[in-house]
Write a protein that holds these residues in place. Structure first.
Motif: not given
Length: 104
Positions: A45-50, A54-59
């Motif tokens: 579940r990557p972060m999603r912005r406007a 998708r933005y992927y965290r190190p985890l």
């Protein structure tokens, strides 16, 4: 971000968020494969912005790398990886990814 002397971007901090294109390049898989893994493995579940970017965290990246190890290196099926998630948990798969990144 300015390009370095060799024309490439300077490397990001290990803690920086990455885009889908950066992660796809790092893991040597097409972007559509990462999107597919999000659908098949609910744990991704990557972060999603406007705009849905998708933005992927190190985890997230550790988890994706672990999935890649199971599917490509250890030759598990998708159902097999889902069973590993169920039996062993997210931490186990993430640890596989961290080990792969470290060269173990």
């Amino acid at each position: 971000m300015d390009a370095g002397a060799d024309g490439r971007r300077p490397s990001k901090s290990p803690d920086a968020f990455r885009t889908i294109s950066e992660v796809a390049s790092d893991l040597d898989v097409p972007q559509h494969v990462l999107r597919h893994w999000e659908e098949v493995f609910g744990q991704v579940r990557p972060m999603r912005r406007a705009g849905g970017r998708r933005y992927y965290r190190p985890l997230d990246i550790d988890l994706l790398r672990g999935i890649r190890v199971l599917l490509y290196d250890q030759r598990y099926t998708t159902k097999g990886v889902q069973k590993i998630f169920k039996d062993e948990g997210v931490r186990y798969v993430s640890e596989l990814g961290r080990r792969a990144a470290a060269g173990f």
